[in-house]
Design a protein around this motif. Structure first.
Motif, PDB file in Angstrom:
ATOM      1  N   GLU A 100      -1.898   1.294  12.569  1.00  0.00           N
ATOM      2  CA  GLU A 100      -1.887   0.567  13.846  1.00  0.00           C
ATOM      3  C   GLU A 100      -3.240  -0.095  14.129  1.00  0.00           C
ATOM      4  O   GLU A 100      -3.318  -1.029  14.917  1.00  0.00           O
ATOM      5  N   ALA A 101      -4.303   0.392  13.473  1.00  0.00           N
ATOM      6  CA  ALA A 101      -5.625  -0.212  13.646  1.00  0.00           C
ATOM      7  C   ALA A 101      -5.819  -1.418  12.736  1.00  0.00           C
ATOM      8  O   ALA A 101      -6.831  -2.115  12.842  1.00  0.00           O
ATOM      9  N   GLY A 102      -4.878  -1.668  11.812  1.00  0.00           N
ATOM     10  CA  GLY A 102      -4.949  -2.852  10.960  1.00  0.00           C
ATOM     11  C   GLY A 102      -5.628  -2.647   9.629  1.00  0.00           C
ATOM     12  O   GLY A 102      -5.893  -3.611   8.912  1.00  0.00           O
ATOM     13  N   PHE A 103      -5.906  -1.392   9.262  1.00  0.00           N
ATOM     14  CA  PHE A 103      -6.615  -1.136   8.010  1.00  0.00           C
ATOM     15  C   PHE A 103      -5.661  -0.960   6.828  1.00  0.00           C
ATOM     16  O   PHE A 103      -4.525  -0.510   6.989  1.00  0.00           O
ATOM     17  N   PHE A 104      -6.162  -1.306   5.637  1.00  0.00           N
ATOM     18  CA  PHE A 104      -5.497  -1.046   4.365  1.00  0.00           C
ATOM     19  C   PHE A 104      -6.305   0.015   3.631  1.00  0.00           C
ATOM     20  O   PHE A 104      -7.531   0.010   3.686  1.00  0.00           O
ATOM     21  N   SER A 105      -5.623   0.913   2.924  1.00  0.00           N
ATOM     22  CA  SER A 105      -6.332   1.933   2.150  1.00  0.00           C
ATOM     23  C   SER A 105      -6.867   1.340   0.848  1.00  0.00           C
ATOM     24  O   SER A 105      -6.199   0.522   0.210  1.00  0.00           O
ATOM     25  N   CYS A 106      -8.073   1.758   0.472  1.00  0.00           N
ATOM     26  CA  CYS A 106      -8.680   1.313  -0.785  1.00  0.00           C
ATOM     27  C   CYS A 106      -8.394   2.292  -1.928  1.00  0.00           C
ATOM     28  O   CYS A 106      -8.846   2.073  -3.057  1.00  0.00           O
ATOM     29  N   ASN A 107      -7.680   3.392  -1.627  1.00  0.00           N
ATOM     30  CA  ASN A 107      -7.343   4.415  -2.622  1.00  0.00           C
ATOM     31  C   ASN A 107      -8.577   5.090  -3.217  1.00  0.00           C
ATOM     32  O   ASN A 107      -8.566   5.523  -4.367  1.00  0.00           O
ATOM     33  N   CYS A 151     -11.043  -9.328   8.510  1.00  0.00           N
ATOM     34  CA  CYS A 151     -12.451  -9.465   8.893  1.00  0.00           C
ATOM     35  C   CYS A 151     -13.400  -8.845   7.872  1.00  0.00           C
ATOM     36  O   CYS A 151     -14.611  -8.940   8.007  1.00  0.00           O
ATOM     37  N   ASN A 152     -12.822  -8.178   6.852  1.00  0.00           N
ATOM     38  CA  ASN A 152     -13.595  -7.669   5.706  1.00  0.00           C
ATOM     39  C   ASN A 152     -14.548  -6.523   6.013  1.00  0.00           C
ATOM     40  O   ASN A 152     -15.520  -6.327   5.286  1.00  0.00           O
ATOM     41  N   ILE A 153     -14.308  -5.746   7.057  1.00  0.00           N
ATOM     42  CA  ILE A 153     -15.137  -4.560   7.241  1.00  0.00           C
ATOM     43  C   ILE A 153     -14.560  -3.419   6.394  1.00  0.00           C
ATOM     44  O   ILE A 153     -13.343  -3.289   6.255  1.00  0.00           O
ATOM     45  N   ILE A 154     -15.445  -2.627   5.801  1.00  0.00           N
ATOM     46  CA  ILE A 154     -15.052  -1.500   4.961  1.00  0.00           C
ATOM     47  C   ILE A 154     -15.642  -0.230   5.568  1.00  0.00           C
ATOM     48  O   ILE A 154     -16.852  -0.162   5.822  1.00  0.00           O
ATOM     49  N   CYS A 155     -14.800   0.776   5.825  1.00  0.00           N
ATOM     50  CA  CYS A 155     -15.244   2.019   6.456  1.00  0.00           C
ATOM     51  C   CYS A 155     -14.789   3.223   5.637  1.00  0.00           C
ATOM     52  O   CYS A 155     -13.733   3.187   4.993  1.00  0.00           O
ATOM     53  N   GLN A 156     -15.574   4.275   5.681  1.00  0.00           N
ATOM     54  CA  GLN A 156     -15.178   5.542   5.079  1.00  0.00           C
ATOM     55  C   GLN A 156     -15.951   6.675   5.746  1.00  0.00           C
ATOM     56  O   GLN A 156     -16.767   6.438   6.634  1.00  0.00           O
ATOM     57  N   GLN A 157     -15.665   7.917   5.325  1.00  0.00           N
ATOM     58  CA  GLN A 157     -16.247   9.126   5.917  1.00  0.00           C
ATOM     59  C   GLN A 157     -15.905   9.235   7.403  1.00  0.00           C
ATOM     60  O   GLN A 157     -16.767   9.358   8.270  1.00  0.00           O
ATOM     61  N   ASP A 162     -11.244   8.364   1.749  1.00  0.00           N
ATOM     62  CA  ASP A 162     -10.718   7.842   3.014  1.00  0.00           C
ATOM     63  C   ASP A 162     -11.282   6.446   3.319  1.00  0.00           C
ATOM     64  O   ASP A 162     -11.383   6.051   4.481  1.00  0.00           O
ATOM     65  N   ARG A 163     -11.609   5.698   2.264  1.00  0.00           N
ATOM     66  CA  ARG A 163     -12.126   4.341   2.456  1.00  0.00           C
ATOM     67  C   ARG A 163     -11.001   3.384   2.823  1.00  0.00           C
ATOM     68  O   ARG A 163      -9.927   3.387   2.216  1.00  0.00           O
ATOM     69  N   VAL A 164     -11.250   2.545   3.831  1.00  0.00           N
ATOM     70  CA  VAL A 164     -10.263   1.557   4.269  1.00  0.00           C
ATOM     71  C   VAL A 164     -10.950   0.206   4.432  1.00  0.00           C
ATOM     72  O   VAL A 164     -12.174   0.116   4.559  1.00  0.00           O
ATOM     73  N   ILE A 165     -10.128  -0.835   4.460  1.00  0.00           N
ATOM     74  CA  ILE A 165     -10.647  -2.190   4.611  1.00  0.00           C
ATOM     75  C   ILE A 165      -9.711  -3.001   5.493  1.00  0.00           C
ATOM     76  O   ILE A 165      -8.496  -2.769   5.496  1.00  0.00           O
TER      77      ILE A 165
END
Length: 501
Positions: free
Chosen positions: A162-169, A179-185, A172-175
């Motif tokens: 619902e936040a719009g993120f895709f998993s990077c596998n 807008c190309n932000i990448i988050c994890q941890q 817990d990294r997502v993108i």
């Protein structure tokens, strides 16, 4: 500063959509398979004849001027598929069949071909200047990227989607591909993916869409590990009814050769403080002598089959599988006790998991898939062969299956390529939400409002109102005038309490 400027520069999402349209252009007949499936049709294999499995309508002799869903709706208006897909408002979240019309201020060189200016085939998101719409197909692909998401209750897969993120596998990294932000941890029970996305990338088209349409965020009841409202009354230990409270009880838990704390918490257990003894907050059942390979949910349902929370958290289908396995095991033990030999003609299932794939087998499987037409078409979309190969390797190794559709492969390649370009070998280019929000909060000393205190609707004014009776603190005074239900829990608002900070 460098990372932020790089992210803003990468905000041009139109090339991604153009490339995706080009990738999906090969057709069986004049319309692509995906376009036909989106309209409820599938090709029968007889020339260009397409058939709807719901209403049995068959259409042939397609031309470019025939829009599949329009034809479907005109010729079979009572079809359940058609009726379930017809949008009431073009500005709402569009189904995959939707034809988006928009105006653009930029000059067009295709005035003699208006259909090319107005039609955007699925599974694209509309990237017009006035309207942004993400199709159901792309949302389904986003969900499939989370098939191997770490087992945890918070942030859950649903919260990430619902936040719009895709998993990077990768852990817990997502993108966000817009807008190309990448988050994890991510921090459990404290990081809200939707709020993080809104604060770190307020100009993201996905963020702006959900903000402008006032789409409510998930309430606690949408979390499968949260107990149902009526379940609290029958709980033996109500103090541990919520996952965050159970999680806090595991401070002295030893992680050596024992199940993870997250798995135990999600299964409904809190730590008793003695050895490996844990107790269910609902049924008061206790288990100990855990092994590292034990699945807490399975063991909970196995030893305490009448626990309502175990049934709830496992889900009906999985719970039934556990009980069937228990009965088969008991039957087998009974047979062995009386010396009865079980006979069966069935062969043992073949293990096709990634563990059986040695390097030689994997190499042959990947080579065969690289030779597929849609894999070769990706080379024309400026994807390097190494990117496509890596995506196939990861898919077969970690998920043990082919990509669900060719568009899934395209998105996987896009995600991998974006990671390589954005991270650029520097760990600091990956955002750790809790750390980044702390840095942003420090700016309050310069006279700015802390991001977590901004109104959830306008994202401009400071939060000032707490909803009654739920108590959630989320909006400013101007936005509160038009609010009828809480943005967080969706309960009706009886009034507000003004909060002064």
């Amino acid at each position: 500063m460098d990372h932020r400027s790089k992210r803003v520069k990468a905000m041009n999402y139109k090339p991604f959509m153009v490339r995706l349209r080009q990738f999906l252009s090969p057709k069986q007949g004049v319309h692509s398979n995906i376009a036909m499936r989106a309209a409820g049709f599938s090709y029968t294999g007889n020339a260009d004849t397409a058939r709807c499995d719901t209403c049995a309508l068959e259409v042939s002799n397609w031309t470019l001027n025939m829009k599949p869903f329009t034809i479907h709706a005109q010729r079979s208006p009572k079809c359940e598929f058609v009726r379930s897909r017809q949008p009431s408002d073009i500005t709402t979240l569009s189904p995959i069949h939707a034809t988006i019309q928009c105006t653009s201020s930029s000059p067009s060189h295709d005035e003699d071909r208006p259909s090319k200016r107005q039609k955007i085939d699925p599974p694209l998101a509309s990237m017009c200047s006035n309207t942004w719409v993400e199709t159901e197909t792309l949302k389904e692909i986003r969900r499939r990227t989370f098939s191997h998401w770490p087992k945890r209750s918070s942030p859950s897969v649903e919260h990430m989607i619902e936040a719009g993120f895709f998993s990077c596998n990768i852990g817990d990294r997502v993108i966000c591909i817009y807008c190309n932000i990448i988050c994890q941890q991510w921090m459990q029970y404290t990081d809200d993916p939707r709020e993080v996305h809104r604060i770190l990338s307020p100009q993201c088209p996905f963020v702006r869409f959900i903000s402008s349409h006032h789409l409510p965020s998930l309430s606690n009841n949408d979390d499968p590990c949260e107990p149902k409202s009526g379940m609290l009354e029958g709980a033996s230990h109500r103090a541990y009814a919520h996952p965050k409270d159970r999680h806090a009880s595991f401070k002295e838990w030893s992680t050596e050769r024992l199940p993870s704390v997250d798995d135990l918490v999600n299964a409904g257990f809190f730590y008793s403080g003695m050895g490996s003894l844990v107790t269910c907050f609902y049924c008061n059942g206790s288990l100990q002598n855990w092994g590292p390979a034990d699945n807490p949910k399975v063991e909970h349902a196995r030893w305490f089959p009448h626990c309502a929370y175990a049934k709830h958290v496992c889900g009906k289908e999985f719970y039934q599988k556990v009980q069937d396995a228990v009965r088969r095991n008991e039957k087998s033990k009974a047979r062995s006790k009386f010396g009865v030999q079980e006979t069966t003609t069935a062969t043992a299932p073949v293990n096709t998991s990634s563990e059986t794939l040695d390097s030689g087998v994997l190499e042959r499987l990947v080579a065969a898939r690289l030779d597929l037409p849609y894999s070769r078409r990706l080379l024309d979309q400026n994807f390097r062969l190494s990117i496509i190969k890596r995506c196939w390797e990861d898919q077969l190794l970690f998920k043990g299956d082919d990509f669900h559709t060719e568009t899934d492969l395209f998105v996987a390649c896009m995600i991998l390529q974006k990671q390589i370009e954005i991270i650029a070998g520097k760990a600091e280019n990956i955002i750790v939400p809790s750390e980044r929000l702390k840095k942003l909060s420090a700016n309050s000393e310069l006279g700015t409002v802390q991001p977590l205190l901004l109104c959830s609707l306008c994202a401009t004014n400071e939060k000032q109102l707490a909803c009654v009776p739920c108590g959630h603190f989320s909006v400013c005074v101007p936005c509160g005038h038009n609010l009828r239900s809480c943005l967080i829990c969706h309960n009706d608002i009886m009034g507000f309490v003004r909060i002064y900070l």
